[in-house]
Scaffold this motif. Sequence first.
Motif, PDB file in Angstrom:
ATOM      1  N   HIS A 269       0.827  -1.203   0.000  1.00 24.47           N
ATOM      2  CA  HIS A 269       0.000   0.000   0.000  1.00 24.47           C
ATOM      3  C   HIS A 269       0.863   1.256   0.000  1.00 24.47           C
ATOM      4  O   HIS A 269       0.508   2.258  -0.619  1.00 24.47           O
ATOM      5  CB  HIS A 269      -0.916   0.003   1.227  1.00 24.47           C
ATOM      6  CG  HIS A 269      -2.173  -0.769   1.006  1.00 24.47           C
ATOM      7  ND1 HIS A 269      -3.149  -0.899   1.972  1.00 24.47           N
ATOM      8  CD2 HIS A 269      -2.639  -1.452  -0.075  1.00 24.47           C
ATOM      9  CE1 HIS A 269      -4.145  -1.629   1.505  1.00 24.47           C
ATOM     10  NE2 HIS A 269      -3.853  -1.981   0.270  1.00 24.47           N
ATOM     11  N   ARG A 270       1.984   1.186   0.692  1.00 27.97           N
ATOM     12  CA  ARG A 270       2.843   2.371   0.764  1.00 27.97           C
ATOM     13  C   ARG A 270       3.360   2.742  -0.626  1.00 27.97           C
ATOM     14  O   ARG A 270       3.519   3.909  -0.939  1.00 27.97           O
ATOM     15  CB  ARG A 270       4.001   2.115   1.726  1.00 27.97           C
ATOM     16  CG  ARG A 270       4.789   3.355   2.090  1.00 27.97           C
ATOM     17  CD  ARG A 270       5.759   3.056   3.211  1.00 27.97           C
ATOM     18  NE  ARG A 270       5.076   2.585   4.398  1.00 27.97           N
ATOM     19  CZ  ARG A 270       4.483   3.385   5.278  1.00 27.97           C
ATOM     20  NH1 ARG A 270       4.500   4.679   5.111  1.00 27.97           N
ATOM     21  NH2 ARG A 270       3.890   2.874   6.342  1.00 27.97           N
ATOM     22  N   SER A 284      -4.355   7.740  -0.359  1.00 32.48           N
ATOM     23  CA  SER A 284      -4.810   7.009   0.822  1.00 32.48           C
ATOM     24  C   SER A 284      -5.222   5.584   0.473  1.00 32.48           C
ATOM     25  O   SER A 284      -6.414   5.248   0.508  1.00 32.48           O
ATOM     26  CB  SER A 284      -5.997   7.747   1.458  1.00 32.48           C
ATOM     27  OG  SER A 284      -6.958   8.081   0.453  1.00 32.48           O
ATOM     28  N   GLY A 286      -4.837   2.813   2.164  1.00 29.99           N
ATOM     29  CA  GLY A 286      -5.463   2.126   3.286  1.00 29.99           C
ATOM     30  C   GLY A 286      -6.920   2.507   3.451  1.00 29.99           C
ATOM     31  O   GLY A 286      -7.785   1.654   3.725  1.00 29.99           O
ATOM     32  N   TRP A 287      -7.228   3.788   3.274  1.00 30.87           N
ATOM     33  CA  TRP A 287      -8.604   4.266   3.371  1.00 30.87           C
ATOM     34  C   TRP A 287      -9.455   3.684   2.239  1.00 30.87           C
ATOM     35  O   TRP A 287     -10.582   3.228   2.465  1.00 30.87           O
ATOM     36  CB  TRP A 287      -8.607   5.783   3.340  1.00 30.87           C
ATOM     37  CG  TRP A 287      -9.917   6.452   3.088  1.00 30.87           C
ATOM     38  CD1 TRP A 287     -10.313   7.076   1.943  1.00 30.87           C
ATOM     39  CD2 TRP A 287     -11.024   6.580   3.996  1.00 30.87           C
ATOM     40  NE1 TRP A 287     -11.573   7.581   2.069  1.00 30.87           N
ATOM     41  CE2 TRP A 287     -12.042   7.296   3.326  1.00 30.87           C
ATOM     42  CE3 TRP A 287     -11.260   6.149   5.296  1.00 30.87           C
ATOM     43  CZ2 TRP A 287     -13.261   7.587   3.917  1.00 30.87           C
ATOM     44  CZ3 TRP A 287     -12.474   6.449   5.888  1.00 30.87           C
ATOM     45  CH2 TRP A 287     -13.462   7.162   5.210  1.00 30.87           C
ATOM     46  N   HIS A 290     -10.247   0.141   2.864  1.00 37.04           N
ATOM     47  CA  HIS A 290     -11.309   0.017   3.858  1.00 37.04           C
ATOM     48  C   HIS A 290     -12.672   0.264   3.222  1.00 37.04           C
ATOM     49  O   HIS A 290     -13.633  -0.485   3.472  1.00 37.04           O
ATOM     50  CB  HIS A 290     -11.076   1.013   4.987  1.00 37.04           C
ATOM     51  CG  HIS A 290     -12.227   1.138   5.943  1.00 37.04           C
ATOM     52  ND1 HIS A 290     -12.495   0.201   6.914  1.00 37.04           N
ATOM     53  CD2 HIS A 290     -13.197   2.085   6.046  1.00 37.04           C
ATOM     54  CE1 HIS A 290     -13.568   0.561   7.585  1.00 37.04           C
ATOM     55  NE2 HIS A 290     -14.022   1.697   7.074  1.00 37.04           N
ATOM     56  N   ARG A 368      -0.075   4.398   9.516  1.00 37.34           N
ATOM     57  CA  ARG A 368      -0.424   2.989   9.715  1.00 37.34           C
ATOM     58  C   ARG A 368      -1.735   2.597   9.037  1.00 37.34           C
ATOM     59  O   ARG A 368      -1.883   1.454   8.591  1.00 37.34           O
ATOM     60  CB  ARG A 368      -0.535   2.694  11.206  1.00 37.34           C
ATOM     61  CG  ARG A 368       0.764   2.869  11.969  1.00 37.34           C
ATOM     62  CD  ARG A 368       1.652   1.643  11.862  1.00 37.34           C
ATOM     63  NE  ARG A 368       2.795   1.783  12.753  1.00 37.34           N
ATOM     64  CZ  ARG A 368       2.795   1.419  14.021  1.00 37.34           C
ATOM     65  NH1 ARG A 368       1.697   0.883  14.553  1.00 37.34           N
ATOM     66  NH2 ARG A 368       3.870   1.584  14.773  1.00 37.34           N
ATOM     67  N   LEU A 369      -2.700   3.526   8.959  1.00 40.80           N
ATOM     68  CA  LEU A 369      -4.021   3.169   8.466  1.00 40.80           C
ATOM     69  C   LEU A 369      -4.365   3.834   7.140  1.00 40.80           C
ATOM     70  O   LEU A 369      -4.786   3.161   6.200  1.00 40.80           O
ATOM     71  CB  LEU A 369      -5.084   3.527   9.509  1.00 40.80           C
ATOM     72  CG  LEU A 369      -5.023   2.743  10.831  1.00 40.80           C
ATOM     73  CD1 LEU A 369      -6.151   3.169  11.751  1.00 40.80           C
ATOM     74  CD2 LEU A 369      -5.072   1.252  10.586  1.00 40.80           C
ATOM     75  N   GLY A 372      -0.833   2.730   5.234  1.00 41.23           N
ATOM     76  CA  GLY A 372      -0.789   1.312   5.586  1.00 41.23           C
ATOM     77  C   GLY A 372       0.469   0.612   5.123  1.00 41.23           C
ATOM     78  O   GLY A 372       1.205   1.095   4.261  1.00 41.23           O
ATOM     79  N   VAL A 374       0.405  -2.840   4.234  1.00 45.74           N
ATOM     80  CA  VAL A 374      -0.020  -4.147   3.717  1.00 45.74           C
ATOM     81  C   VAL A 374       0.940  -4.590   2.621  1.00 45.74           C
ATOM     82  O   VAL A 374       1.265  -3.826   1.708  1.00 45.74           O
ATOM     83  CB  VAL A 374      -1.456  -4.061   3.163  1.00 45.74           C
ATOM     84  CG1 VAL A 374      -1.873  -5.411   2.590  1.00 45.74           C
ATOM     85  CG2 VAL A 374      -2.413  -3.613   4.255  1.00 45.74           C
TER      86      VAL A 374
END
Length: 806
Positions: A269-270, A284, A286-287, A290, A368-369, A372, A374
């Motif tokens: 993800h980064r 974003s 990670g967002w 989600h 982190r979120l 993320g 992952v």
Amino acid sequence: MTGADGAGRRAGPGPLLLGVRHHGPGSARAVRAALEAARPRVVLIEGPPEADPLIPLAAHEDMRPPVALLAHAVDEPGRSAFWPLAEFSPEWVAVRWALEHDVPARFIDLPAAHTLAWRTEDPQDDTPEADPDEGREPDPASDVRADPLAALAEAAGHDDPERWWEDVVEHRGAAEGDALAPFTALEEAMGALRETEPDGGRDRDLVREAYMRLQVRAAQREFADDVAVVCGAWHVPALRRKATATADRALLKGLPRTKVDMTWVPWTHRRLSRAGGYGAGIDSPGWYGHLFGAPDRPVERWLTKVAGLLREEDRIVSSAHVIEAVRLAETLAAMRGRPLPGLSETTDAVRAVMCDGSDVPLALVHDRLVVGDVLGEVPPEAPAVPLQRDLTRTQRRLRLKPEALERELELDLRKETDAERGRLLHRLRLLGIGWGEPAASRGSTGTFRETWRLRWEPELSVRVAEAGVWGTTVLAAATAKAEADAVAAQGLAEVTALAERCLLAELPQALPTVMRILADRAALDTDVGHLAQALPALVRSLRYGDVRGTDTGALAEVAAGLAERVFVGLPPACAALDADAAEEMRRHVDAVHGAVALLGDESAPGHGDLRARWQSVLRLLSGRDTVPGVIRGRAVRLLLDDGALAADEAARLMGLALSPGTPPPDGAAWIEGFVGGGSGGGMLLVHDERLLGLVDAWLTGVPADAFTDVLPLLRRTFSAYERGVRRTLGELVRRGPERVGGATAGSGTPGFAAELDTARADAVLPVVRLLLGLDAADARTHEAGSTAAGTGRHDADDNDLVGVEA
């Protein structure tokens, strides 16, 4: 092609064109709904056609996005390109839908064989990892093409393209109206934008779109109009445009070409985020992941996840905080006219409710979120270069799983598994594969312990492919690379550092070549500074060899010969140096001293007592007036630490260096060499007040006009001491150090005054009472006795207590 009434029907013949935003969860949901409604017989996807044989692996049970298609030139593996796919990427959803419904899926973008060859001919296009559609620098002549979403957002009255896209697509329900409606609207908008493009668009876009049209025609000949195309929304108007096959082939004529290999590699993800350097990324991931994965109530689930993260970091966050943050986010969305709270609203709510207005914990939430860590997984059946397969097998055997999240690994080299792990990481570093970086060990400084900071980045897969030219296994590749680096090394320090790395990586076959080149370079190099830099690395290598059981006889012979040459060349090299050169030479002296101490007397048979010879060099340096003061002071200090110089002699040499005839700057430099540089000189002055007295007397005698010249050097010297050392020195100077030989009344013991300090003794009486368990009555009695001791009136019991206090 037909579907449910009113859901999948299209006006007129032709393929179903689904224009998407890469890595958009709203587009991904819309693509899935459109495919379910239309049920095409073939799905064409924007991507390199060389990857068609890899499509079935997307259904493998061990395949977990984010992943990427990696293409690299066979003759030059460093020339590569990535096509990343996340779980919420529309292309990934299309591939998975096709596999689940037993429908053929094909990639129709320009082949990677042309893309990589074209990139070689275009020196401005040097992005190693980028989606070919959006990964290049914006074209100044075409701002619309650079970011069409920004142009659409601006036309809609929004200044933030991300927020506009969330409002019109990401927050749209999957079952709202016609499944094809969002694609129709987006196609119309992109068509209007493309009309502003000069000459129809970029040359590369025109070539890519010509190839896509040819592939779409070929699919229509096979499947009629039951064809669905998933591509970037920018290309949809061009694919809809009528163009002859002859004209399209003419655009493709004469394209450069190279041989390429393709495979799946893990992605993160980064690396999908723009902060990670990926041009076609999103802010974003990670967002968005989600939003795509949350079945319902995405805001509540997101804020619950944030609360869990903050609790793990020992912040007090309760369920009431989550409830209040949800209410605040919904209120902000209503005030801003948004259909649902987006990332900006939830971020503002987290900052206000859970972070007390601070951006420090908010940065953790973002890292982190919102972004993320992952890391995807690829099945072992995926094609790979032989070196990658060997590395994967070794990682599994040593239980070293690649992870996107940075972590520390402590190794005890006395254990076989840890020793193998250390060898693997050192070999990879030698190959330029920076999976692990050495870090300082917190628990021990012994050579049997190593600490590594591990973090796997997707581009390391390219580094592995590049390193594959050196060999098919990690050991063979590292050996060949070490030998080649030794031959190409320019300086002596490079070869010595390489010898050290060969021992750390345990490359016995490469070491003879490296040592032969090292001996040749050492014999020809006449610069004492170079020799002094090379010696410590060689001696460290001897210690590494000891703990790893490596034969280092040849290395010890070269190190001893290098030390001999340093001993001969150092005294003349230290003469007539300016301040900067003297400070650099002082560092060389320190390094050589440590190396000689580690080398020992028996590590180099036939070379005599190296330590004794080095001490004679230090004596020579300490007594020469032509040697700068910082070097003379350090030579005296090193001799004193080794016990080769008596304390009285050290005090005599200090007295000479700080005599009135010595210029104050020279005296300050001598002090810097003797007690500065983080060498523990502060503790030396604390425990030897004779030396402190000499420094104190010299400093108080420096003339006022010269004091400003020596002050910066003295500040640098004493500011390096720890706070407790500085405080103790200050107290000693305030009280005045004792002179030796009974010149002052009393015992003459350094650090003690002639008479008892009753005030200081009384200060510790409460602690003594607690230790002795005295009650209140006894405490008053003893306190009265202590007071009497100050006036000369005390009894035997008081004598005992004062004696303890003294």
